[in-house]
Enzyme design. Structure first.
Site, PDB file in Angstrom:
ATOM      1  N   HIS A 212       0.813  -1.215   0.000  1.00  0.00           N
ATOM      2  CA  HIS A 212       0.000   0.000   0.000  1.00  0.00           C
ATOM      3  C   HIS A 212       0.848   1.266   0.000  1.00  0.00           C
ATOM      4  CE1 HIS A 212      -4.198  -1.701   0.973  1.00  0.00           C
ATOM      5  NE2 HIS A 212      -3.454  -2.631   0.392  1.00  0.00           N
ATOM      6  N   ASP A 241     -12.295  -9.540  -7.366  1.00  0.00           N
ATOM      7  CA  ASP A 241     -11.675 -10.587  -6.553  1.00  0.00           C
ATOM      8  C   ASP A 241     -12.698 -11.656  -6.162  1.00  0.00           C
ATOM      9  OD1 ASP A 241      -9.177  -9.534  -6.709  1.00  0.00           O
ATOM     10  OD2 ASP A 241      -9.130  -8.677  -4.700  1.00  0.00           O
ATOM     11  N   GLU A 284       5.782 -33.898  -1.612  1.00  0.00           N
ATOM     12  CA  GLU A 284       4.563 -33.377  -2.209  1.00  0.00           C
ATOM     13  C   GLU A 284       4.889 -32.660  -3.513  1.00  0.00           C
ATOM     14  OE1 GLU A 284       1.930 -34.816  -0.890  1.00  0.00           O
ATOM     15  OE2 GLU A 284       0.930 -33.077  -0.027  1.00  0.00           O
TER      16      GLU A 284
END
Lengths: 414, 254
Positions: A212, A241, A284
Site C-alpha cells: 500500500h 476478486d 509433495e
C-alpha cells in the site's frame, strides 16, 4: 474522500481507535490502477487460502494427537468419526496444494511484470520470506499424519542439513530432538506447524503495508500519472476478486470432492514404519522442482546449496534484472527467455517425480542450469542489450485510447 | 471445458499411477474395471459390499485385521441394527479390568472395533511364516489405483512363466510388486456361499470384497460425492452472479 459516518458509536470509537478510518482507507478508497488483469487476482486468493488453512487447521488440531502411537489413528478418527471431519481434513490437505498453486502463479506474475523492481523491492523480499515460511509449514504439516511418506520425507529432508560443514550433525540432532525421526520430532513439528502460519500472517501484514506504500503495479509497468489512472479498490476490485474467488473455489471443490487423494501419495495411508523404506521417496508435488534441483547435483552439499539457492537467489533479483522497464509486455527478448524459464520450472517438477537416472536426470540438470542462468546471466545481459518497445504515455491512454478499437492498435503502437 | 478438465485430470492421474507403479518395482498394470463407486455420482453397491463383507469375514479375516472399522459401521452397508448386533455377538472380545482388577471376555457389541485375528504383529508374523498380513482398513487407498489393483491381485494368481523362479513359500502373481507374493491364493471358486444366490466365482468374490474394502477405506465417499455436487452447483450460480455484478460495476470504467 476521507472516512465519514453519522453513527455516533462508530465516531466515538474511531476518534480513539481509528480502525474504521483505517479499513476505509485501505480496503475501500485505496486507489488501484484501473488496468489490472486477472493475473492480479492471485494475491487475494493466496490471502483467502491462508485463512482457509488456518481455520481448518485449528479444527483439525482439536481432534489430532501428536504422538507416534496415536497420530495415524487420530487422523483416521477424524476421517471416520468426527462430524464432517473428512471434509475438514481433505480441505486442509488439498488446501495446501491450492495455496501453492495460487502462490506459484502469483510469483510468476511478479516475475513477468517486474513486480520486484523499484520501489517494490522490500515488498518482493517479504513475499520470498512468506514462500520460505510456507514451505517449512507445509513440510512439517505433511509429517503430522505419520504415514510412510510423512516419516521418510521427514527423514530425507532433515538429513539434508547434515551436509552443512562442521555443525551439520548437530543441526540434524536438534531438528530430530534425538538420534532419529521419532516422537520428539513429531511433537516439535506439530508445535511449529501450529506456530508458523501465524508468523506468515504477520509477514503478510507487512507485505500489505509495503504494497500500500506505492500501490499495486500493473500490466503496463508504468507509474500512475494522476487520478484518472486509478479507481477505488471497492467496489471495483472487491467484486473482481470475488468473481475470481468463485472460479477458484470451483477448481478447489473439484479436487476436494472428486479427487481428494490424487495430489497425495498412497503410501501415506500406510502407518509410518522405520524398518521399511518405500521404494521411492517423493515429496509433495509443490516441492518437486526443488527436489529435482537437489538431485541434479552429484554432490550432497552442492545439491543442498543449489536447492536453497534456487529460492534465496530471488532476494537478489531486483539487482540482477538490469532492465528499467518493468513489464515483460514491452520486452520482446526477455519475454522469450521468461517462457523458457516457466518451461524449465515445469520440467523440474516433472523430473522431481521420476527416479534420478537416465533422461529425467539429464533433463533436471539442463533445467537446473537454465534456472540459475536465467537469473545470473540472462536477466543481467538482456537488460543491457535488449531494446524495449516504447512505453505508453499513461495507463489511461491505452485503456481509453481512441474509442472502441482502442485496445488493439494501442498495443501494436506500444 | 468440463470434458477437457476431466480429461486433463484423468491424464494427470493415470500419469501419477503409472509413475507410482513403476516406482514400486516390476509388475503388470492392473486392468481398469468399472466400479459402482467411481465417477462423480458413484455410490457403493450395497449388495456387493455386503457380499464382500461375507468374503472378508469368512476368508480374509483369518489373517487380516480391519482395525479402524467398528461393527456399528456396518449399518452404512444396509445391515439392520439387529443384524449388526448379531454379527458383533459372534465375537468374543477382551474387556476390563473389572472391579476385581481382572480382564474378562464378553461378546462384542456394535460399538466395538472389528476383532483382529491376532493379538499383535509378532503373533501375526509367527503364524504366517514371518510375513505380516497388512491391516486392510485403508488398503484400497494405500495402493496406487487401489480398487483395480486389489481386484487384479486377488484374481491374478496363475502359474509362473517357465523361466521365472518362485522360491518356496512364495506365490506367483504378476500384479504384485516383484511378482512374488507371500499370501497364498486366498480365493477359490465357491469358497463362500452367498445368501442371495450369486455364483461365488473368484472374479465375483474379488469384485465384492474390493467393494467392501473400498468402503472400509473411504466410508464417507457417498456423502462427499453428494455434498460436492451441491457445493459446485452453488458455486457456479454464485460465481455467475459475481460475474454479472462485476460487469455492471465495471461498465463505466472501460
Amino acid at each position: 474522500m476521507a472516512f465519514q459516518t453519522n453513527n455516533r458509536i462508530i465516531k466515538w470509537i474511531d476518534y480513539r481507535l481509528p480502525v474504521f478510518s483505517f479499513a476505509h482507507h485501505s480496503l475501500i478508497e485505496y486507489p488501484t490502477p484501473k488496468n489490472l488483469s486477472y493475473w492480479w487476482n492471485f494475491g487475494s486468493l493466496a490471502g483467502i487460502m491462508l485463512v482457509v488453512q488456518i481455520v481448518t487447521g485449528i479444527v483439525l488440531a482439536m481432534h489430532y494427537t501428536p504422538h507416534v502411537d496415536h497420530a495415524f489413528a487420530s487422523v483416521e478418527h477424524i476421517m471416520r468419526n468426527v462430524n464432517y471431519g473428512w471434509l475438514i481434513r481433505y480441505m486442509h490437505a488439498n488446501g495446501a496444494s491450492m495455496f501453492f498453486i495460487v502462490v506459484f502463479i502469483h510469483i510468476f506474475r511478479g516475475l513477468y511484470y517486474g513486480s520486484y523492481k523499484s520501489p517494490r523491492e522490500v515488498l518482493w523480499f517479504l513475499g520470498v520470506i512468506i514462500l520460505l515460511l510456507m514451505m517449512a509449514t507445509a513440510f512439517m504439516g505433511y509429517v503430522l499424519p505419520w504415514g510412510q511418506m510423512s516419516f521418510w520425507g521427514a527423514t530425507v529432508i532433515t538429513n539434508l542439513f547434515s551436509a552443512v560443514p562442521y555443525v551439520g550433525d548437530s543441526i540434524v540432532t536438534l531438528l530430530w530432538g534425538g538420534f532419529s525421526v521419532d516422537n520428539p520430532t513429531l511433537n516439535r513439528f506439530f508445535s511449529l506447524h501450529y506456530l508458523l502460519p501465524f508468523v506468515i500472517v504477520g509477514v503478510v501484514a507487512l507485505h500489505l503495508v509495503a504494497l500500500h506504500q506505492h500501490g499495486s503495479g500493473n500490466p503496463l509497468g508504468i507509474d500512475r500519472k494522476g487520478p484518472q489512472d486509478s479507481i477505488p479498490f471497492h467496489p471495483y476490485y472487491t467484486v473482481k476478486d470475488l468473481f475470481g474467488l468463485g472460479v477458484f473455489f470451483i477448481f478447489f471443490a473439484f479436487w476436494l470432492f472428486y479427487a481428494p487423494n490424487a495430489l497425495g501419495h498412497p503410501d501415506n495411508y500406510i502407518p509410518a514404519n522405520p524398518l521399511v523404506t518405500p521404494a521411492h521417496i517423493v515429496p509433495e508435488w509443490y516441492f518437486l522442482p526443488f527436489y529435482a534441483i537437489l538431485r541434479a547435483v552429484p554432490d550432497k552439499l552442492g545439491g543442498v546449496v543449489l536447492m536453497f539457492g534456487s529460492i534465496l537467489i530471488l532476494f537478489l533479483l531486483p539487482w540482477l534484472d538490469t532492465s528499467r522497464v518493468r513489464s515483460g509486455r514491452f520486452r520482446p527478448i526477455f519475454k522469450q527467455f521468461f517462457w523458457v524459464f516457466v518451461l524449465a520450472c515445469l520440467a523440474l517438477g516433472w523430473a522431481g517425480a521420476q527416479p534420478p537416472e537416465g533422461l529425467p536426470l539429464a533433463i533436471s540438470r539442463v533445467a537446473t542450469v537454465y534456472y540459475f542462468a536465467y537469473f545470473l546471466v540472462i536477466l543481467p545481459l538482456v537488460g543491457w542489450f535488449e531494446r524495449p518497445r516504447p512505453l505508453p504515455a499513461s495507463i489511461s491512454e491505452p485503456v481509453l485510447g481512441a474509442g472502441k478499437m482502442a485496445a488493439q492498435p494501442a498495443r501494436e503502437k506500444a | 471445458m468440463r470434458k477437457f478438465m476431466f480429461a486433463a485430470v484423468a491424464a494427470f492421474l493415470s500419469g501419477t499411477f503409472a509413475l507410482a507403479a513403476q516406482a514400486a518395482g516390476e509388475q503388470d498394470p492392473a486392468p481398469s474395471r468399472s466400479w459402482s463407486f467411481s465417477g462423480p455420482f458413484g455410490t457403493y453397491d450395497r449388495a456387493a459390499a455386503q457380499r464382500g463383507f461375507q468374503v472378508y469375514k469368512e476368508v480374509c479375516a483369518a489373517c487380516h485385521s480391519v482395525k479402524y472399522l467398528a461393527y456399528r459401521n456396518l449399518r452404512d452397508l444396509g445391515f439392520s441394527e439387529a443384524e449388526v448386533k448379531a454379527i458383533a455377538a459372534q465375537y468374543e472380545v477382551t474387556d476390563g479390568p473389572n472391579d476385581d482388577g481382572e480382564m474378562f471376555q464378553r461378546p462384542a457389541v456394535p460399538a466395538d472395533r472389528f476383532k483382529s485375528p491376532f493379538a499383535n504383529d509378532k503373533a501375526a508374523r509367527a503364524a504366517n511364516g514371518g510375513a505380516l498380513p497388512p491391516d486392510l482398513s485403508l488398503i484400497a487407498k494405500a495402493r496406487p489405483n487401489g480398487a483395480n489393483y486389489l481386484h487384479a491381485l486377488l484374481s491374478g494368481y496363475r502359474e509362473p512363466p517357465a523361466d521365472f523362479a518362485v522360491p518356496e513359500g512364495l506365490h506367483y502373481n504378476p500384479y504384485f510388486a516383484g511378482k512374488r507374493i507371500a499370501m497364498a491364493p486366498p480365493l477359490n471358486a465357491d469358497a463362500v456361499t452367498y445368501a442371495d444366490g450369486t455364483q461365488a466365482s473368484v472374479d465375483q468374490m474379488a469384485h465384492d470384497v474390493t467393494t467392501f474394502l473400498m468402503w472400509a477405506a473411504e466410508p464417507k465417499l457417498e456423502d462427499r460425492h453428494s455434498l460436492g455436487f451441491k457445493v459446485i452447483l452453488f458455486l457456479i450460480v454464485l460465481t455467475g452472479l459475481f460475474y454479472a455484478v462485476k460487469r455492471k460495476v465495471w461498465a463505466d470504467v472501460h
